[in-house]
Design an enzyme around this catalytic site. Structure first.
Site, PDB file in Angstrom:
ATOM      1  N   TRP A   1       0.883  -1.252   0.007  1.00  0.00           N
ATOM      2  CA  TRP A   1       0.027   0.010  -0.155  1.00  0.00           C
ATOM      3  C   TRP A   1       0.770   1.049   0.059  1.00  0.00           C
ATOM      4  CZ3 TRP A   1       1.413   3.307   3.728  1.00  0.00           C
ATOM      5  CH2 TRP A   1       1.683   2.859   4.874  1.00  0.00           C
TER       6      TRP A   1
ATOM      7  N   LYS B   1      -2.231  -8.174  -7.714  1.00  0.00           N
ATOM      8  CA  LYS B   1      -3.014  -7.859  -6.496  1.00  0.00           C
ATOM      9  C   LYS B   1      -2.390  -6.723  -5.774  1.00  0.00           C
ATOM     10  CE  LYS B   1      -3.462  -8.855  -2.189  1.00  0.00           C
ATOM     11  NZ  LYS B   1      -4.385  -7.644  -2.096  1.00  0.00           N
ATOM     12  N   PRO B   2      -3.181  -5.641  -5.724  1.00  0.00           N
ATOM     13  CA  PRO B   2      -2.770  -4.470  -4.953  1.00  0.00           C
ATOM     14  C   PRO B   2      -3.310  -4.615  -3.742  1.00  0.00           C
ATOM     15  CG  PRO B   2      -4.607  -3.919  -6.119  1.00  0.00           C
ATOM     16  CD  PRO B   2      -4.423  -5.391  -6.717  1.00  0.00           C
TER      17      PRO B   2
ATOM     18  N   GLY C   1       6.562  -6.617   0.365  1.00  0.00           N
ATOM     19  CA  GLY C   1       6.002  -6.488   1.531  1.00  0.00           C
ATOM     20  C   GLY C   1       6.807  -7.213   2.858  1.00  0.00           C
ATOM     21  N   SER C   2       6.030  -7.579   3.838  1.00  0.00           N
ATOM     22  CA  SER C   2       6.623  -8.232   5.240  1.00  0.00           C
ATOM     23  C   SER C   2       7.406  -9.467   4.771  1.00  0.00           C
ATOM     24  CB  SER C   2       5.741  -8.356   6.209  1.00  0.00           C
ATOM     25  OG  SER C   2       4.956  -9.501   6.053  1.00  0.00           O
TER      26      SER C   2
ATOM     27  N   GLU D   1      11.153  -8.545  -2.237  1.00  0.00           N
ATOM     28  CA  GLU D   1      11.415  -7.365  -1.643  1.00  0.00           C
ATOM     29  C   GLU D   1      10.793  -7.394  -0.411  1.00  0.00           C
ATOM     30  OE1 GLU D   1      11.399  -3.594  -0.204  1.00  0.00           O
ATOM     31  OE2 GLU D   1      10.497  -3.189  -2.309  1.00  0.00           O
TER      32      GLU D   1
ATOM     33  N   CYS E   1      10.140   0.980   3.414  1.00  0.00           N
ATOM     34  CA  CYS E   1      11.024  -0.366   3.772  1.00  0.00           C
ATOM     35  C   CYS E   1      12.368   0.048   3.882  1.00  0.00           C
ATOM     36  CB  CYS E   1      11.033  -1.450   2.603  1.00  0.00           C
ATOM     37  SG  CYS E   1      11.080  -0.887   1.244  1.00  0.00           S
TER      38      CYS E   1
ATOM     39  N   GLU F   1      11.389  -3.303  12.808  1.00  0.00           N
ATOM     40  CA  GLU F   1      11.096  -2.177  11.774  1.00  0.00           C
ATOM     41  C   GLU F   1       9.893  -1.399  12.340  1.00  0.00           C
ATOM     42  OE1 GLU F   1      10.447  -1.674   7.078  1.00  0.00           O
ATOM     43  OE2 GLU F   1       9.809  -3.546   8.008  1.00  0.00           O
TER      44      GLU F   1
END
Length: 463
Positions: A133, A157-158, A210-211, A232, A266, A366
C-alpha cells in the site's frame, strides 16, 4: 453474494470508494486468461512492446495530477510525494521500454567443427504480483514494466488499502494498447489470492513486496509448483554518522530518508548511530528541524507528514515509543498524537528519541512510522556490529567525508543498498533489493529484467 473492499482516506476516515472483491473463480479465470495470452504477447517483437510501454508512460504523465490525488486520498501521503511517485513510477516504465530491446543472446565457440552453440533469452511465463500500500504506483510499475518488456503476461493484486491507484494505472495500460488479458488486476484477501497464485500450474513467477513473514510463506508455498520468486521484504535501515560527517547535511538527508510517507517505507532510516563526539550537535539540529515539519491531511500543499495508514500501524509505533521511553530514552521532539479510532484516522507527530539502547524494541523491529531513535558509538566496528545485528539487510546509510571510512563501511555493511552521504538512493536504473531476510532478487537496473527471463541453450550438430 458480492463482497466489497471499503477504501478509506486515512487522513479523515471517510469512505472514498468500494471496490469489488474478486471471487476465487474470477482470480483463477484471470490467471487462465494470462496463460492463454502469453504465447501471443511473448511473440510480439521487442520494439513493439517497447512502443506500447512508452505509450503507457505518456498516458500516466498526462494523468499525473489525477493519479496523485487518488494516491494521496487512499494512502495519506502528502500530495507532493504522490506527484513525485508518479514520476518515479513512469521512470521504471521508461527504463524497461528501452531494456526490452536489449535482451541479447550470445554464441559460444563449440568444441567441435560440426557444432554451433547459441544462447537465447525468452520470457519466463505468466507473472503474478502482490504489491504494498505504501507505494501503490511505483511498486506496481517496478514489477509490471520489466515483466511486460520481457514478454511476460502480468496479474497483480494490490493492497486492500490502496487498490484505486493500481486500477487507474491498468486502465491506462489498456488505453495505451497493451491487451486487457496481458495486464490484469484482481482484488481480495492477500492470503487467499496468494494461495491461488502459488498453487496455479499456469503462474511461472511470483513477485512480492511486503513483510518478511508473508514473503517466507509465499516462498514456501511456491515451492510446490517450482515457481520463480522475487521478494523485496522488510528492512531496518541503520544510519551511521561518523565523527567527520557534515552534520547539517546528515540531518537534512536523515529527515529526507525517515519522514517520507510518514516513515512508512521499507528503506526508511530506522536506527541512527552517531559518533559520541558529535551526537549532541546532531541530535539538537535534528530535533529542531523535525519539530518544524507540518503534520496533516496530505491534500494540503504545505504538509510534510501525513497519517499512519491504519490502527494496527499506529498501535505498533506507539508501543515502540512507550517501550523506549519506559526504558530510559529521552524525547527530544514529538511523541504527540492526533488519533480518532471511531473516525479512523491516526497521526503521529515526527518524533526524535535520544539515548536509545539496543534492548529497546525500536532497535530490533522495523518501525514503519515517523520516529527516529538515536544511539551512540565510539569505534566504527561497534557501529557496524549494531547495524548488522538484525536479520534484515535491505538499505543502510552512512555519512562521512573520509574516503577510507566510507570504503570500510561499504565493504562491511551487510545490506543490498548503501547510501554514502545520500538519503535517497532509489533509482529506476539501479538494482534495488536486500540481503539476508530482506529479500531475493533485484528490481530496477539491467538486473531487474533478469528474473523475468529464462535462458535457453541450443546445440546444433551435424553441420
Amino acid at each position: 453474494m458480492t463482497e466489497y473492499i471499503s477504501v478509506k482516506n486515512p487522513a479523515t476516515g471517510e469512505l472514498i470508494e468500494e471496490v469489488k472483491t474478486n471471487t476465487n473463480e474470477e482470480v483463477e479465470q484471470a490467471i487462465l486468461r494470462s496463460h492463454e495470452s502469453f504465447k501471443a504477447w511473448s511473440s510480439v517483437n521487442a520494439h513493439e512492446r517497447s512502443r506500447l510501454l512508452q505509450s503507457w508512460s505518456r498516458l500516466i504523465q498526462e494523468n499525473k495530477e489525477e493519479i496523485a490525488k487518488v494516491m494521496t486520498l487512499e494512502s495519506g501521503k502528502p500530495i507532493k510525494e504522490s506527484l513525485g511517485e508518479v514520476d518515479y513510477a513512469t521512470s521504471y516504465i521508461d527504463w524497461y521500454a528501452e531494456e526490452a530491446k536489449r535482451l541479447y543472446g550470445r554464441t559460444i565457440p563449440a568444441n567441435t567443427e560440426t557444432k554451433r552453440i547459441i544462447i537465447t533469452r525468452q520470457a519466463v511465463g505468466p507473472v503474478a504480483a502482490i504489491t504494498p500500500w505504501n507505494f501503490p504506483a511505483a511498486m506496481m510499475t517496478r514489477k509490471a514494466a520489466p515483466a511486460l518488456a520481457a514478454g511476460c503476461t502480468f496479474v497483480v493484486k494490490p493492497a486492500a488499502e490502496t487498490p484505486l491507484t493500481t486500477i487507474k494505472l491498468i486502465e491506462l495500460a489498456h488505453k495505451a494498447g497493451i491487451p486487457e488479458n496481458v495486464v490484469q488486476c484482481v482484488n481480495g484477501s492477500g492470503k487467499t489470492i496468494g494461495d491461488i497464485f502459488t498453487s496455479s500450474p499456469y503462474i511461472r513467477k511470483i513477485t512480492f513486496t511486503g513483510s518478511t513473514p508473508v514473503g517466507k510463506s509465499l516462498i514456501t508455498k511456491s515451492a510446490n509448483t517450482v515457481q520463480h520468486v522475487s521478494m523485496e521484504l522488510g528492512g531496518h535501515a541503520p544510519v551511521i554518522v561518523a565523527a567527520d560527517a557534515d552534520i547539517d547535511f546528515a540531518v537534512t538527508q536523515t529527515i529526507a530518508s525517515k519522514f517520507r510517507n510518514a516513515g512508512q517505507t521499507c528503506i526508511c532510516a530506522n536506527r541512527v548511530l552517531v559518533h559520541e563526539s558529535v551526537v549532541d550537535e546532531f541530535s539538537q539540529k535534528l530535533a529542531s528541524a523535525v519539530s518544524r515539519l507540518k503534520v496533516g491531511n496530505g491534500l494540503h500543499e504545505d504538509i510534510d507528514v501525513g497519517p499512519v495508514i491504519n490502527k494496527n500501524g499506529f498501535n505498533k509505533v506507539v508501543s515502540q515509543l512507550e517501550d523506549a521511553v519506559n526504558k530510559g530514552a529521552e524525547v527530544l521532539a514529538g511523541n504527540e498524537f492526533d488519533a480518532n479510532q471511531e473516525k479512523g484516522y491516526f497521526f503521529i507527530h515526527p518524533t526524535v528519541l535520544k539515548d536509545v539502547k539496543e534492548d529497546m524494541n525500536i532497535m530490533q523491529e522495523e518501525t514503519f512510522g515517523p520516529v527516529i531513535p538515536i544511539t551512540t558509538f565510539t569505534e566504527l566496528d561497534e557501529a557496524i556490529k549494531i547495524a548488522n545485528s538484525t536479520p534484515f539487510g535491505l538499505a543502510s546509510y552512512f555519512f562521512t567525508n573520509d574516503y577510507r571510512t566510507g570504503v570500510y563501511l561499504n565493504e562491511n555493511l551487510d545490506f543490498g543498498i548503501v547510501g554514502w552521504n545520500d538519503g535517497a538512493p532509489s533509482a529506476a536504473h539501479a538494482p534495488f533489493g536486500g540481503m539476508k531476510e530482506s529479500g531475493i532478487g533485484r528490481e530496477g537496473g539491467s538486473e531487474g529484467i533478469e528474473p523475468y527471463l529464462e535462458t535457453k541453450y541450443l546445440s546444433i550438430g551435424n553441420l
